[in-house]
Design a protein around this motif. Structure first.
Motif, short mmCIF file in Angstrom:
data_model
loop_
_atom_site.label_atom_id
_atom_site.label_comp_id
_atom_site.label_asym_id
_atom_site.label_seq_id
_atom_site.Cartn_x
_atom_site.Cartn_y
_atom_site.Cartn_z
N VAL A 461 0.85 -1.20 0.00
CA VAL A 461 0.00 0.00 0.00
C VAL A 461 0.88 1.24 0.00
N GLN A 462 0.81 2.01 -1.06
CA GLN A 462 1.61 3.21 -1.22
C GLN A 462 0.78 4.48 -1.13
N GLY A 463 -0.54 4.36 -1.14
CA GLY A 463 -1.42 5.52 -1.08
C GLY A 463 -2.86 5.11 -1.26
N PRO A 464 -3.76 6.08 -1.43
CA PRO A 464 -5.20 5.78 -1.54
C PRO A 464 -5.53 4.79 -2.65
N GLY A 465 -4.83 4.89 -3.80
CA GLY A 465 -5.17 4.02 -4.91
C GLY A 465 -4.93 2.56 -4.61
N SER A 466 -3.85 2.25 -3.91
CA SER A 466 -3.57 0.86 -3.57
C SER A 466 -4.22 0.44 -2.26
N TYR A 467 -4.73 1.42 -1.51
CA TYR A 467 -5.34 1.11 -0.21
C TYR A 467 -6.70 0.42 -0.37
N VAL A 468 -7.48 0.86 -1.34
CA VAL A 468 -8.84 0.33 -1.49
C VAL A 468 -8.85 -1.17 -1.75
N PRO A 469 -8.10 -1.68 -2.73
CA PRO A 469 -8.11 -3.14 -2.91
C PRO A 469 -7.53 -3.88 -1.71
N ALA A 470 -6.57 -3.26 -1.02
CA ALA A 470 -6.01 -3.91 0.17
C ALA A 470 -7.06 -4.01 1.27
N LEU A 471 -7.90 -2.99 1.41
CA LEU A 471 -8.98 -3.02 2.40
C LEU A 471 -9.93 -4.18 2.12
N ILE A 472 -10.30 -4.32 0.86
CA ILE A 472 -11.20 -5.42 0.49
C ILE A 472 -10.54 -6.77 0.78
N ASP A 473 -9.26 -6.87 0.45
CA ASP A 473 -8.54 -8.11 0.73
C ASP A 473 -8.54 -8.44 2.22
N GLU A 474 -8.31 -7.43 3.06
CA GLU A 474 -8.24 -7.68 4.51
C GLU A 474 -9.60 -8.04 5.09
N LEU A 475 -10.65 -7.44 4.59
CA LEU A 475 -12.00 -7.83 5.02
C LEU A 475 -12.23 -9.31 4.69
N TYR A 476 -11.83 -9.69 3.51
CA TYR A 476 -11.99 -11.08 3.09
C TYR A 476 -11.14 -12.02 3.95
N LYS A 477 -9.91 -11.61 4.23
CA LYS A 477 -9.01 -12.45 5.02
C LYS A 477 -9.52 -12.63 6.45
N ILE A 478 -10.09 -11.55 7.03
CA ILE A 478 -10.65 -11.68 8.39
C ILE A 478 -11.78 -12.69 8.41
N ARG A 479 -12.60 -12.67 7.38
CA ARG A 479 -13.69 -13.64 7.31
C ARG A 479 -13.12 -15.06 7.23
N ARG A 480 -12.13 -15.26 6.37
CA ARG A 480 -11.55 -16.58 6.22
C ARG A 480 -10.90 -17.06 7.51
N GLU A 481 -10.20 -16.16 8.19
CA GLU A 481 -9.56 -16.53 9.45
C GLU A 481 -10.60 -16.94 10.49
N THR A 482 -11.70 -16.21 10.54
CA THR A 482 -12.74 -16.50 11.53
C THR A 482 -13.39 -17.84 11.25
N VAL A 483 -13.65 -18.13 9.97
CA VAL A 483 -14.24 -19.42 9.60
C VAL A 483 -13.35 -20.57 10.08
N LYS A 484 -12.05 -20.38 10.03
CA LYS A 484 -11.10 -21.42 10.45
C LYS A 484 -10.88 -21.45 11.96
N GLY A 485 -11.54 -20.50 12.68
CA GLY A 485 -11.39 -20.47 14.13
C GLY A 485 -10.21 -19.65 14.60
N ASP A 486 -9.54 -18.96 13.69
CA ASP A 486 -8.41 -18.11 14.05
C ASP A 486 -8.93 -16.72 14.40
N MET A 487 -9.01 -16.42 15.70
CA MET A 487 -9.58 -15.15 16.15
C MET A 487 -8.51 -14.19 16.66
N VAL A 488 -7.25 -14.39 16.23
CA VAL A 488 -6.17 -13.52 16.70
C VAL A 488 -6.45 -12.06 16.33
#
Length: 498
Positions: A461-488
């Motif tokens: 992430v270098q600025g707003p343009g690269s931040y938006v797709p990274a935000l979507i990725d992290e939302l998705y990753k949190i969901r995947r982690e939670t499904v697997k029981g990883d609540m860190v």
């Protein structure tokens, strides 16, 4: 003999005009409505001759008497005396109450129409048995209404009467029907006395089957709205709020099992209100993002709100730019008046945390909604519990659309919470408890905020343009982690009770 004890729950006001009654017989319509559960009947006819009024009133009284339902005559004290019915209802331009009382006696019921606090106080002081308060909304059946109160005006009037005349009975009238009466009764009861019933005209008189419609309407009046979560009842969530992290873990796990996309939503972008009736049956949530504020758009918003209120689906209102122009302020008022909104999303940067907490809590109590106010620290309240969520990153404020995305995230969590509660209730695992919508909103804020922090920390992430797709990725990753029981990730939650 004494004055009868009256149940004002479902109050029928008759209308003999062809536009409402059609070619049907009024007496037959009223008989069907009473069999369906109407608890009071007011015979209203402003045009017929006195002889016709008396004959019709006698026929109506014979029916209502058999069912133990009081019959009141609109305006005409002479007709009430001739028939010997239970009383009258008088308006502000009709015979004054003291005179009517002298003529009728102390054992008769006298109701008075009131659209202002002054009119209501005067009627109470003069001994009115009940008040007909309205019009709540504009209506085609009575065009000479002096004042359209809206839900907020009705609530203010009832709140004042709760202090000055707590024993007075009240019915609300004007534009009420099956799609809005539960919301009006629920929201107008905030910090005051609830109305004792609803007065309806065309909703019953014009119904294809007055008996069935009266039965349905009475059930709606006497049951809690589908959109009210049972877990939000008094005392249900104070302990959970103090231990919010464990509650979040449990709730998010339930959400994660039901989500499909990054934050658990399967979005449909619809601008046509007629679709809402079908969409509301799919078990999801509605997001009203106040973009376009044309009359056509507002009508579409209203149709969608009515459909989701009737289905009990969660609704998120994002009042985009509500304070920018008078047009947007009026549009926001119109949307708020059109439906019960589970939560509003807006931002404020000029008030202190304590001031924002007080404002949000007061607004949540008044509107009986969960209210979210975003900022560097987000504040969320249901009127009883107020929490602050400090997760997030300044980069969220440097790209457009994050507020809209947050609204979508909250709606997804609210819909998943409702589905989980319904499933638990159906299986017997959760009793009759509904979703705790405050916790659902807080969980969404935490997930969104933590995802925002994680996205900002990424090397790509270098600025707003690269931040938006990274935000979507992290939302998705949190969901995947939670499904697997990883609540860190939940260890980053920054939530406190205010």
């Amino acid at each position: 003999m004494g004055k009868p004890v009256v149940d004002y729950s479902l109050y029928l006001v008759t209308d003999s005009t062809p536009a409402i009654l059609g070619n049907r017989d009024l007496v037959s319509v009223v008989e069907a409505a009473v069999q369906g559960g109407v608890t009071v009947v007011q015979y209203r006819d402003k045009t017929s001759d006195t002889r016709v009024l008396v004959d019709t009133a006698r026929a109506l009284h014979a029916i209502t008497s058999r069912h133990g339902v009081p019959l009141l005559i609109n305006d005409r004290v002479d007709v009430a005396l001739a028939v010997g019915c239970e009383g009258v209802h008088i308006g502000q331009d009709d015979m004054d109450l003291p005179t009517a009382r002298k003529l009728l006696g102390e054992d008769k019921i006298i109701g008075v129409s009131a659209s202002t606090l002054e009119e209501a106080q005067t009627a109470c002081d003069q001994g009115a048995d009940y008040l007909g308060i309205g019009a709540v909304f504009s209506t085609a059946t009575k065009t000479n209404t002096k004042n359209v109160l809206g839900v907020s005006g009705l609530r203010a009037l009832l709140s004042a009467l709760a202090t000055s005349h707590p024993a007075i009975k009240t019915v609300c009238i004007g534009g009420l029907n099956a799609t809005n009466l539960q919301r009006v009764l629920y929201q107008s009861a905030t910090d005051g006395k609830p109305a004792d019933g609803v007065a309806l005209v065309s909703a019953i008189v014009a119904a294809e089957d007055p008996e069935a419609e009266a039965r349905r309407l009475l059930a709606l009046v006497r049951s809690p709205p589908a959109f009210v979560g049972r877990a939000e009842l008094d005392g249900a969530g104070a302990g959970a709020a103090r231990d919010v992290e464990s509650v979040l873990a449990r709730v998010v796990q339930n959400f994660a099992a039901n989500v499909a996309l990054a934050v658990g939503a399967s979005p449909i972008m619809a601008n046509y209100g007629e679709e809402a009736a079908d969409l509301s049956k799919l078990g999801g949530a509605l997001v009203v993002n106040m973009g376009t504020v044309t009359p056509e758009a507002l009508e579409n918003y209203a149709k969608a709100l009515r459909a989701y209120n009737l289905a009990g689906g969660p609704i998120v209102f994002d009042p985009v730019g509500a304070g920018a122009t008078s047009v947007r302020r009026n549009a926001a008022r119109s949307i708020m008046a059109a439906g019960y909104l589970d939560r509003g999303v807006d931002s404020s940067h000029t008030l202190s945390l304590a001031e924002r907490a007080s404002l949000v809590s007061a607004l949540a109590r008044r509107e009986r909604n969960v209210i979210v106010c975003t900022g560097k620290i987000d504040v969320v309240s249901d009127g009883r519990r107020t929490l602050a969520v400090s997760n997030g990153h300044e980069m969220l404020g440097r790209v457009t659309g994050t507020g809209c995305v947050l609204g979508t995230t909250i709606s997804a969590f609210a819909a998943a919470a409702a589905a989980a509660a319904a499933g638990a209730s159906a299986s017997g695992a959760g009793g009759s408890a509904g979703p705790d919508r405050l916790v659902a909103a807080v969980a969404a804020l935490v997930v969104f905020g933590v995802a925002g922090e994680r996205a900002a920390e990424r090397e790509d992430v270098q600025g707003p343009g690269s931040y938006v797709p990274a935000l979507i990725d992290e939302l998705y990753k949190i969901r995947r982690e939670t499904v697997k029981g990883d609540m860190v990730w939940l260890e980053k939650a920054k939530v406190e009770m205010l």
